[in-house]
Write a protein that holds these residues in place. Structure first.
Motif, PDB file in Angstrom:
ATOM      1  N   GLY A  53     -35.655  -0.658 -80.993  1.00  0.00           N
ATOM      2  CA  GLY A  53     -35.576  -0.436 -82.428  1.00  0.00           C
ATOM      3  C   GLY A  53     -36.187  -1.581 -83.224  1.00  0.00           C
ATOM      4  O   GLY A  53     -36.896  -1.360 -84.214  1.00  0.00           O
ATOM      5  N   PHE A  54     -35.916  -2.803 -82.777  1.00  0.00           N
ATOM      6  CA  PHE A  54     -36.483  -3.975 -83.448  1.00  0.00           C
ATOM      7  C   PHE A  54     -38.006  -3.954 -83.383  1.00  0.00           C
ATOM      8  O   PHE A  54     -38.694  -4.189 -84.388  1.00  0.00           O
TER       9      PHE A  54
ATOM     10  N   GLY B 248     -43.454  -2.809 -86.024  1.00  0.00           N
ATOM     11  CA  GLY B 248     -44.749  -2.149 -85.918  1.00  0.00           C
ATOM     12  C   GLY B 248     -45.427  -2.345 -84.588  1.00  0.00           C
ATOM     13  O   GLY B 248     -46.648  -2.172 -84.467  1.00  0.00           O
ATOM     14  N   TRP B 249     -44.660  -2.660 -83.563  1.00  0.00           N
ATOM     15  CA  TRP B 249     -45.213  -2.932 -82.218  1.00  0.00           C
ATOM     16  C   TRP B 249     -45.587  -1.653 -81.487  1.00  0.00           C
ATOM     17  O   TRP B 249     -44.915  -0.644 -81.609  1.00  0.00           O
TER      18      TRP B 249
ATOM     19  N   LEU C 133     -38.562 -13.503 -80.977  1.00  0.00           N
ATOM     20  CA  LEU C 133     -39.332 -13.782 -82.186  1.00  0.00           C
ATOM     21  C   LEU C 133     -40.572 -12.896 -82.179  1.00  0.00           C
ATOM     22  O   LEU C 133     -41.245 -12.795 -81.155  1.00  0.00           O
ATOM     23  N   TYR C 134     -40.867 -12.256 -83.314  1.00  0.00           N
ATOM     24  CA  TYR C 134     -42.049 -11.397 -83.391  1.00  0.00           C
ATOM     25  C   TYR C 134     -43.038 -12.003 -84.376  1.00  0.00           C
ATOM     26  O   TYR C 134     -42.711 -12.225 -85.544  1.00  0.00           O
ATOM     27  N   LEU C 135     -44.243 -12.276 -83.858  1.00  0.00           N
ATOM     28  CA  LEU C 135     -45.300 -12.870 -84.682  1.00  0.00           C
ATOM     29  C   LEU C 135     -46.297 -11.811 -85.126  1.00  0.00           C
ATOM     30  O   LEU C 135     -46.627 -10.895 -84.375  1.00  0.00           O
ATOM     31  N   LYS C 136     -46.781 -11.967 -86.343  1.00  0.00           N
ATOM     32  CA  LYS C 136     -47.877 -11.147 -86.862  1.00  0.00           C
ATOM     33  C   LYS C 136     -48.729 -12.018 -87.762  1.00  0.00           C
ATOM     34  O   LYS C 136     -48.223 -12.677 -88.670  1.00  0.00           O
TER      35      LYS C 136
END
Length: 232
Positions: free
Chosen positions: A225-226, A231-232, A196-199
């Motif tokens: 790629g993910f 934008g990491w 899970l990617y949080l922003k």
């Protein structure tokens, strides 16, 4: 009032190794603490099975965490004046008063993480950071938690000892232990099957990697790629 988490709608699944990533300040640790009942949300609900734990009192939450959750942190909160075994027994006896049962489980867990009987007698100040973190994992697992929460568990460790801790977490997950881990480290994140990617306090994206296999280059490329897409 400032809301750190926003519009979170999330289900966690038994047996998963869920990884929470994101830039500093994205809300990763806040989400982990909310999910585990360490923090109570000002809005919304946290449900564990059929129990709405976000409505519990602090005393009831403490009992819930003791029985259902295990915690591993970057900072290793072992009690310096107690041996490794006594640190684990103290946590276990809070739930089960049968010392023999707790002792038997502790010895099996220590064996599983590679800590000998001789080392179990040592104090936290007498062992390395990696050994202390593995002892911390034994303490976190002594009450057979349904979920193990880990907040940057390798953040204070060097590369070799960090890898040992990741191998231990992976081994327990392969045996069915549910894990939720916060990390900013891609090497650690590869161990998860669900990323899970949080922003800005929101889940920006999710990536399913499947079960971890050592040396899986395709897995590395998919995660890379993910993360670039996020934008990491």
């Amino acid at each position: 009032m400032q809301h750190i988490l926003k519009n979170i709608d999330l289900e966690l699944y038994r047996g998963d190794f869920t990884v929470i990533m994101g830039a500093s300040g994205a809300g990763k640790s806040t989400l982990l603490y909310a999910l585990s009942g360490m923090d109570t949300p000002s809005l919304g609900t946290i449900t564990f099975g059929n129990e709405v734990i976000s409505e519990y009192s602090q005393d009831r939450l403490a009992i819930f965490r003791r029985r259902h959750c295990g915690f591993v942190f970057q900072q290793i909160y072992l009690i310096d004046g107690m041996s490794l075994m006594d640190n684990v027994l103290a946590a276990g006896m809070l739930v089960n008063r049968n010392r023999k049962v707790i002792l038997d489980r502790a010895e099996k867990l220590f064996e599983a993480v590679g800590i000998s009987r001789e080392m179990q007698k040592k104090f936290p100040t007498q062992i390395s950071g990696g050994e202390a973190q593995r002892a911390g994992m034994v303490r976190a697992l002594i009450n057979s938690p349904e979920i193990l929460f880990a907040d940057e568990p390798t953040g204070a460790l060097n590369s070799k000892t960090g890898l040992d801790v990741l191998d231990t977490l992976t081994a327990f997950n392969e045996q069915g232990q549910s894990v939720v881990m916060v990390t900013h480290d891609m090497r650690s994140a590869r161990r998860g099957n669900r990323i899970l990617y949080l922003k800005d306090g929101m889940i920006l994206g999710e990536c399913n990697l499947g079960r971890y296999q050592h040396g899986d280059q395709e897995r590395h490329e998919k995660l890379s790629g993910f993360l670039r897409e996020m934008g990491w």
